[in-house]
Motif scaffolding. Structure first.
Motif, PDB file in Angstrom:
ATOM      1  N   GLY A 125      50.519  36.867  40.104  1.00  0.00           N
ATOM      2  CA  GLY A 125      50.350  35.687  38.939  1.00  0.00           C
ATOM      3  C   GLY A 125      51.665  34.701  39.224  1.00  0.00           C
ATOM      4  N   ALA A 176      40.418  39.809  38.556  1.00  0.00           N
ATOM      5  CA  ALA A 176      40.707  39.332  37.310  1.00  0.00           C
ATOM      6  C   ALA A 176      41.771  38.268  37.194  1.00  0.00           C
ATOM      7  N   LEU A 177      42.842  38.493  38.019  1.00  0.00           N
ATOM      8  CA  LEU A 177      44.166  37.568  38.187  1.00  0.00           C
ATOM      9  C   LEU A 177      43.528  36.210  38.622  1.00  0.00           C
ATOM     10  N   CYS A 178      42.558  36.085  39.618  1.00  0.00           N
ATOM     11  CA  CYS A 178      42.053  34.862  40.373  1.00  0.00           C
ATOM     12  C   CYS A 178      41.072  34.238  39.102  1.00  0.00           C
ATOM     13  N   THR A 179      40.643  35.002  38.496  1.00  0.00           N
ATOM     14  CA  THR A 179      39.435  34.410  37.154  1.00  0.00           C
ATOM     15  C   THR A 179      40.154  33.760  36.527  1.00  0.00           C
ATOM     16  N   GLU A 180      41.573  34.285  36.024  1.00  0.00           N
ATOM     17  CA  GLU A 180      42.407  33.958  34.762  1.00  0.00           C
ATOM     18  C   GLU A 180      43.009  32.478  35.083  1.00  0.00           C
ATOM     19  N   HIS A 181      43.448  32.556  36.676  1.00  0.00           N
ATOM     20  CA  HIS A 181      44.232  31.352  37.096  1.00  0.00           C
ATOM     21  C   HIS A 181      43.108  30.472  37.865  1.00  0.00           C
ATOM     22  N   ARG A 182      41.955  30.580  37.862  1.00  0.00           N
ATOM     23  CA  ARG A 182      40.968  29.725  38.372  1.00  0.00           C
ATOM     24  C   ARG A 182      41.171  29.526  39.991  1.00  0.00           C
ATOM     25  N   LYS A 201      50.191  42.311  39.450  1.00  0.00           N
ATOM     26  CA  LYS A 201      49.491  41.332  38.481  1.00  0.00           C
ATOM     27  C   LYS A 201      50.740  40.447  38.049  1.00  0.00           C
ATOM     28  N   THR A 225      42.281  44.253  39.922  1.00  0.00           N
ATOM     29  CA  THR A 225      43.142  43.582  39.155  1.00  0.00           C
ATOM     30  C   THR A 225      43.373  42.238  39.817  1.00  0.00           C
TER      31      THR A 225
END
Length: 364
Positions: free
Chosen positions: A260, A296-302, A256, A293
């Motif tokens: 990230g 979710a990281l890709c969703t957070e960073h679009r 992550k 993981t």
């Protein structure tokens, strides 16, 4: 629409013998016409890892039959094929020799062009076969031999942003499994045990978390697992499950942070890319905790999260054939019969060597 190019791919870099026929249509779309894989898992499981000599002998016995089967499943003869592609490195030299020499012999006998493919390039370009992805994009390669974060800028254009400075992630899973008395291959065994474990029982290190560099390190984590297991030995089944769950949690937290930072760098340097994407490839990509993981990281960073089907994440010949087709479409000259296999062959030849080098080239 009939494909304008059809290519036979051969993959023998480790412990899977594979052959495939892949087509590229006039619109650039790829199509897998056949994909055949022979796994040597049973031959190596007793040894807790891949034995190079056994692997090479198994490739010799299997490769001709697999090529025949791939052509038959595609309903094609060798004369219908436009070119032949084979993995030329990196990998176990004995296995590489089997596949590449077979491809050379076929090329010489038929006059078909030969493409010697970097196994890592096959992984890097698979998302273009499965998802029609445009350049540039980021790829996380996590396997038994490699853990790398690579910027894929184009065919033959790769920039390594991060790599392991010691163990690959798949190697860490295998060594942890062996330490805990779990079967080979270690990745699936650790993941299965972790399902019934408590991920908060053991606090394990998260190497390099917080550092600006994008490299990875898993050797210290593996050592911490050994220490934790030694302190509470003998281990019960629940102890093993708890260690596995804690190990996976440490891996996920590490990825992550590392990935990230990579996504943030991509956004800073390639902000004009309309639909940025992270592609994950390699056998460890099968791990569901790691996938969750990264998703979710890709969703957070679009970012779009792209994980090709599992049979195309692990070693396969479709990706080798597709890499050959990508080279043909770019008018890259085919290789000569003098091309040699390479046990070490980094995608980014300009990247700094982190693990030393020798006559065979850089390790990583």
């Amino acid at each position: 629409m009939a494909p304008f190019l059809r290519i036979l791919g051969i993959e023998t870099s480790c412990d899977e013998t594979a052959a495939a026929v892949v087509a590229r249509h006039d619109d650039g779309r790829g199509e897998i016409l056949s994909d055949v894989v022979f796994s040597q898992l049973e031959e190596h499981s007793a040894y807790g890892g891949v034995v190079p000599e056994i692997a090479a002998r198994a490739h010799v016995e299997a490769v001709d039959g697999l090529i025949d089967e791939a052509l038959a499943r595609a309903n094609l003869s060798l004369s219908d094929i436009d070119a032949i592609a084979a993995t030329s490195g990196p990998g176990l030299i004995g296995g590489l020799l089997v596949g590449l020499m077979t491809a050379k012999a076929m090329s010489l006998a038929t006059g078909k062009p030969l493409y010697a493919i970097n196994h890592l390039e096959g992984h890097a370009l698979t998302a273009r076969l499965t998802d029609g992805l445009s350049f540039p994009y980021l790829m996380l390669l996590v396997s038994g031999g490699h853990t790398q974060l690579i910027l894929v800028k184009g065919v033959g254009e790769y920039e390594r942003w991060g790599t392991t400075i010691d163990d690959a992630l798949g190697e860490a899973f295998d060594k942890t499994a062996k330490l805990l008395g779990l079967p080979y291959p270690g990745g699936p065994a650790v993941e299965k045990a972790a399902l019934s474990g408590n991920p908060d029982r053991f606090v394990l290190p998260r190497p390099l978390v917080g550092e600006a560099r994008l490299d990875f390190s898993f050797s210290g984590l593996k050592t911490a697992v050994r220490q934790a297991a030694t302190e509470i030995a003998p281990l019960s089944d629940q102890d093993v499950a708890d260690i596995c769950a804690s190990f996976q949690k440490a891996i996920s937290r590490t990825l992550k942070d590392r990935i990230g930072r990579g996504l943030a760098r991509f956004k800073a340097e390639y902000g004009g890319v309309e639909n940025p994407a992270l592609v994950v490839a390699g056998g460890v990509a099968a791990n569901q905790e790691i996938r969750r993981t990264l998703q979710a990281l890709c969703t957070e960073h679009r970012f779009n999260f792209i994980a090709p089907p599992m049979n195309l994440c692990t070693d396969n010949a479709s990706m080798i054939a597709w890499a050959g087709l990508e080279r043909m479409a770019k008018d890259v000259s085919p290789d000569t019969l003098e091309v040699a296999p390479r046990s070490r062959w980094p995608l980014d030849t300009e990247a700094q060597t982190l693990l030393g080098s020798g006559k065979r080239g850089a390790k990583a």
